[in-house]
Design a protein around this motif. Structure first.
Motif, PDB file in Angstrom:
ATOM      1  N   LEU A  97       3.290  -2.144  15.842  1.00 13.46           N
ATOM      2  CA  LEU A  97       3.341  -3.122  16.870  1.00 13.46           C
ATOM      3  C   LEU A  97       2.673  -4.364  16.518  1.00 13.46           C
ATOM      4  CD1 LEU A  97       2.507  -0.759  19.838  1.00 13.46           C
ATOM      5  CD2 LEU A  97       4.684  -1.862  19.572  1.00 13.46           C
ATOM      6  N   ARG A  98       1.792  -4.517  15.652  1.00 11.11           N
ATOM      7  CA  ARG A  98       1.019  -6.004  15.127  1.00 11.11           C
ATOM      8  C   ARG A  98       1.933  -6.438  13.911  1.00 11.11           C
ATOM      9  NH1 ARG A  98      -2.386  -2.965  17.865  1.00 11.11           N
ATOM     10  NH2 ARG A  98      -3.918  -3.734  18.995  1.00 11.11           N
ATOM     11  N   GLY A  99       3.087  -5.847  13.842  1.00  6.98           N
ATOM     12  CA  GLY A  99       3.928  -6.561  12.752  1.00  6.98           C
ATOM     13  C   GLY A  99       4.205  -5.933  11.394  1.00  6.98           C
ATOM     14  N   ILE A 100       3.355  -4.996  11.048  1.00  7.49           N
ATOM     15  CA  ILE A 100       3.301  -4.214   9.692  1.00  7.49           C
ATOM     16  C   ILE A 100       4.460  -3.204   9.916  1.00  7.49           C
ATOM     17  CG2 ILE A 100       2.392  -2.820   8.037  1.00  7.49           C
ATOM     18  CD1 ILE A 100      -0.432  -4.539   8.827  1.00  7.49           C
ATOM     19  N   LYS A 101       5.582  -3.289   8.964  1.00  5.65           N
ATOM     20  CA  LYS A 101       6.650  -2.323   9.012  1.00  5.65           C
ATOM     21  C   LYS A 101       5.918  -1.329   8.120  1.00  5.65           C
ATOM     22  CE  LYS A 101      10.346  -5.591   9.770  1.00  5.65           C
ATOM     23  NZ  LYS A 101      11.534  -6.208   8.999  1.00  5.65           N
ATOM     24  N   VAL A 102       6.392   0.166   8.430  1.00  5.22           N
ATOM     25  CA  VAL A 102       5.779   1.407   7.789  1.00  5.22           C
ATOM     26  C   VAL A 102       6.923   1.986   7.360  1.00  5.22           C
ATOM     27  CG1 VAL A 102       4.511   3.414   7.980  1.00  5.22           C
ATOM     28  CG2 VAL A 102       3.631   1.555   9.135  1.00  5.22           C
ATOM     29  N   PHE A 103       7.082   2.589   6.164  1.00  7.10           N
ATOM     30  CA  PHE A 103       7.881   3.309   5.302  1.00  7.10           C
ATOM     31  C   PHE A 103       7.828   4.598   4.812  1.00  7.10           C
ATOM     32  CE2 PHE A 103       8.568  -1.489   4.805  1.00  7.10           C
ATOM     33  CZ  PHE A 103       9.820  -1.626   5.072  1.00  7.10           C
ATOM     34  N   GLU A 104       8.600   5.311   4.967  1.00  8.11           N
ATOM     35  CA  GLU A 104       8.511   6.737   4.342  1.00  8.11           C
ATOM     36  C   GLU A 104       9.314   6.974   3.147  1.00  8.11           C
ATOM     37  OE1 GLU A 104       8.775  11.439   5.703  1.00  8.11           O
ATOM     38  OE2 GLU A 104       9.320   9.898   6.854  1.00  8.11           O
TER      39      GLU A 104
ATOM     40  N   VAL B 248       0.728  -1.213   0.028  1.00 12.13           N
ATOM     41  CA  VAL B 248       0.007   0.098  -0.006  1.00 12.13           C
ATOM     42  C   VAL B 248       0.836   1.361   0.003  1.00 12.13           C
ATOM     43  CG1 VAL B 248      -1.866  -1.139   1.138  1.00 12.13           C
ATOM     44  CG2 VAL B 248      -0.107   0.003   2.501  1.00 12.13           C
ATOM     45  N   ARG B 249       0.538   2.286  -0.522  1.00 10.82           N
ATOM     46  CA  ARG B 249       1.122   3.573  -0.588  1.00 10.82           C
ATOM     47  C   ARG B 249       0.254   4.517  -0.548  1.00 10.82           C
ATOM     48  NH1 ARG B 249       5.112   6.359  -4.872  1.00 10.82           N
ATOM     49  NH2 ARG B 249       4.437   8.378  -4.543  1.00 10.82           N
ATOM     50  N   VAL B 250       0.445   5.653   0.467  1.00 11.39           N
ATOM     51  CA  VAL B 250      -0.495   6.735   0.769  1.00 11.39           C
ATOM     52  C   VAL B 250       0.378   7.955   0.683  1.00 11.39           C
ATOM     53  CG1 VAL B 250      -1.811   8.071   2.622  1.00 11.39           C
ATOM     54  CG2 VAL B 250      -1.621   5.475   2.707  1.00 11.39           C
ATOM     55  N   ASP B 251      -0.181   8.703  -0.351  1.00  7.81           N
ATOM     56  CA  ASP B 251       0.294  10.147  -0.411  1.00  7.81           C
ATOM     57  C   ASP B 251      -0.355  11.105   0.185  1.00  7.81           C
ATOM     58  OD1 ASP B 251       1.870   8.417  -2.503  1.00  7.81           O
ATOM     59  OD2 ASP B 251       2.120  10.241  -3.899  1.00  7.81           O
ATOM     60  N   VAL B 252       0.204  11.856   1.345  1.00  3.25           N
ATOM     61  CA  VAL B 252      -0.417  13.037   1.933  1.00  3.25           C
ATOM     62  C   VAL B 252      -0.037  14.325   1.504  1.00  3.25           C
ATOM     63  CG1 VAL B 252      -1.092  13.634   4.378  1.00  3.25           C
ATOM     64  CG2 VAL B 252      -0.644  11.422   4.046  1.00  3.25           C
TER      65      VAL B 252
ATOM     66  N   ALA C 160       3.713   0.297   2.899  1.00  4.54           N
ATOM     67  CA  ALA C 160       3.770  -0.925   3.722  1.00  4.54           C
ATOM     68  C   ALA C 160       3.709  -2.057   3.052  1.00  4.54           C
ATOM     69  CB  ALA C 160       2.744  -0.849   4.818  1.00  4.54           C
ATOM     70  N   THR C 161       4.399  -3.040   3.279  1.00  4.07           N
ATOM     71  CA  THR C 161       4.241  -4.469   2.368  1.00  4.07           C
ATOM     72  C   THR C 161       3.870  -5.452   3.475  1.00  4.07           C
ATOM     73  OG1 THR C 161       6.410  -4.844   2.679  1.00  4.07           O
ATOM     74  CG2 THR C 161       5.798  -3.604   0.493  1.00  4.07           C
ATOM     75  N   ASP C 162       3.132  -6.478   3.052  1.00  4.84           N
ATOM     76  CA  ASP C 162       2.474  -7.519   3.906  1.00  4.84           C
ATOM     77  C   ASP C 162       1.458  -8.219   3.089  1.00  4.84           C
ATOM     78  OD1 ASP C 162       1.691  -9.209   6.114  1.00  4.84           O
ATOM     79  OD2 ASP C 162       2.566  -7.818   7.388  1.00  4.84           O
TER      80      ASP C 162
ATOM     81  N   GLU D 284      13.674  11.416  -0.544  1.00  3.41           N
ATOM     82  CA  GLU D 284      14.958  11.427  -1.352  1.00  3.41           C
ATOM     83  C   GLU D 284      14.896  10.187  -2.174  1.00  3.41           C
ATOM     84  OE1 GLU D 284      18.090  11.973   1.089  1.00  3.41           O
ATOM     85  OE2 GLU D 284      17.300  13.883   2.007  1.00  3.41           O
ATOM     86  N   GLU D 285      13.753   9.909  -2.744  1.00  2.00           N
ATOM     87  CA  GLU D 285      13.911   8.690  -3.724  1.00  2.00           C
ATOM     88  C   GLU D 285      14.179   7.256  -3.212  1.00  2.00           C
ATOM     89  OE1 GLU D 285      14.723   9.356  -7.748  1.00  2.00           O
ATOM     90  OE2 GLU D 285      14.169  11.601  -7.288  1.00  2.00           O
ATOM     91  N   LYS D 286      14.054   7.308  -1.730  1.00  2.00           N
ATOM     92  CA  LYS D 286      14.335   5.893  -1.287  1.00  2.00           C
ATOM     93  C   LYS D 286      13.343   5.611  -0.132  1.00  2.00           C
ATOM     94  CE  LYS D 286      19.393   5.842  -2.181  1.00  2.00           C
ATOM     95  NZ  LYS D 286      20.740   5.835  -1.707  1.00  2.00           N
ATOM     96  N   TRP D 287      12.855   4.497   0.028  1.00  4.45           N
ATOM     97  CA  TRP D 287      11.947   3.881   0.895  1.00  4.45           C
ATOM     98  C   TRP D 287      12.816   3.582   2.240  1.00  4.45           C
ATOM     99  CZ3 TRP D 287       7.092   4.527   0.790  1.00  4.45           C
ATOM    100  CH2 TRP D 287       6.361   4.604  -0.395  1.00  4.45           C
ATOM    101  N   LYS D 288      12.526   4.277   3.414  1.00  3.07           N
ATOM    102  CA  LYS D 288      13.133   4.040   4.694  1.00  3.07           C
ATOM    103  C   LYS D 288      12.179   3.763   5.807  1.00  3.07           C
ATOM    104  CE  LYS D 288      16.829   7.321   3.521  1.00  3.07           C
ATOM    105  NZ  LYS D 288      17.464   8.558   4.078  1.00  3.07           N
ATOM    106  N   GLU D 289      12.392   2.516   6.551  1.00  4.20           N
ATOM    107  CA  GLU D 289      11.518   2.240   7.402  1.00  4.20           C
ATOM    108  C   GLU D 289      11.474   3.205   8.664  1.00  4.20           C
ATOM    109  OE1 GLU D 289      10.863  -1.342  10.557  1.00  4.20           O
ATOM    110  OE2 GLU D 289      12.301  -1.891   8.950  1.00  4.20           O
ATOM    111  N   ILE D 290      10.326   3.625   9.170  1.00  3.77           N
ATOM    112  CA  ILE D 290      10.014   4.537  10.049  1.00  3.77           C
ATOM    113  C   ILE D 290      10.006   4.059  11.415  1.00  3.77           C
ATOM    114  CG2 ILE D 290       9.406   6.429   8.680  1.00  3.77           C
ATOM    115  CD1 ILE D 290       6.732   6.084   9.454  1.00  3.77           C
TER     116      ILE D 290
END
Length: 85
Positions: free
Chosen positions: A67-74, A5-9, A20-22, A77-83
């Motif tokens: 906390l339920r195991g889904i990693k969230v990324f931001e 999933v991807r969300v643009d705010v 996020a991926t799962d 600079e054109e790279k996905w980084k886990e937050i």
């Protein structure tokens, strides 16, 4: 089996991109369950229909999802980084 999933705010001139991926069942079920739990406890004060990222409780929701195991990324600079939440 994996989905994403991807969300643009957008807020004025700022843009935040989260992802996020799962498994799809987890990506749809866990956020709904977390939000329902917060509603039942009276911890969400918004009235009406909002996208999860549009609520003032969005960081709390993201933390509980994480906390339920889904990693969230931001995307920065054109790279996905886990937050870390």
């Amino acid at each position: 089996e994996c989905s994403a999933v991807r969300v643009d705010v957008y807020s004025n001139e700022e843009k935040l991109v989260l992802g996020a991926t799962d498994k799809m069942g987890r990506l749809t079920g866990i956020p709904a369950a977390v939000t329902a739990e917060l509603l039942a406890k009276g911890e969400v004060n918004e009235v009406g229909c909002y996208a999860p990222e549009g609520c003032e409780s969005s960081m709390k929701i993201l933390k509980l999802i994480n906390l339920r195991g889904i990693k969230v990324f931001e995307l920065k600079e054109e790279k996905w980084k886990e937050i870390t939440l």
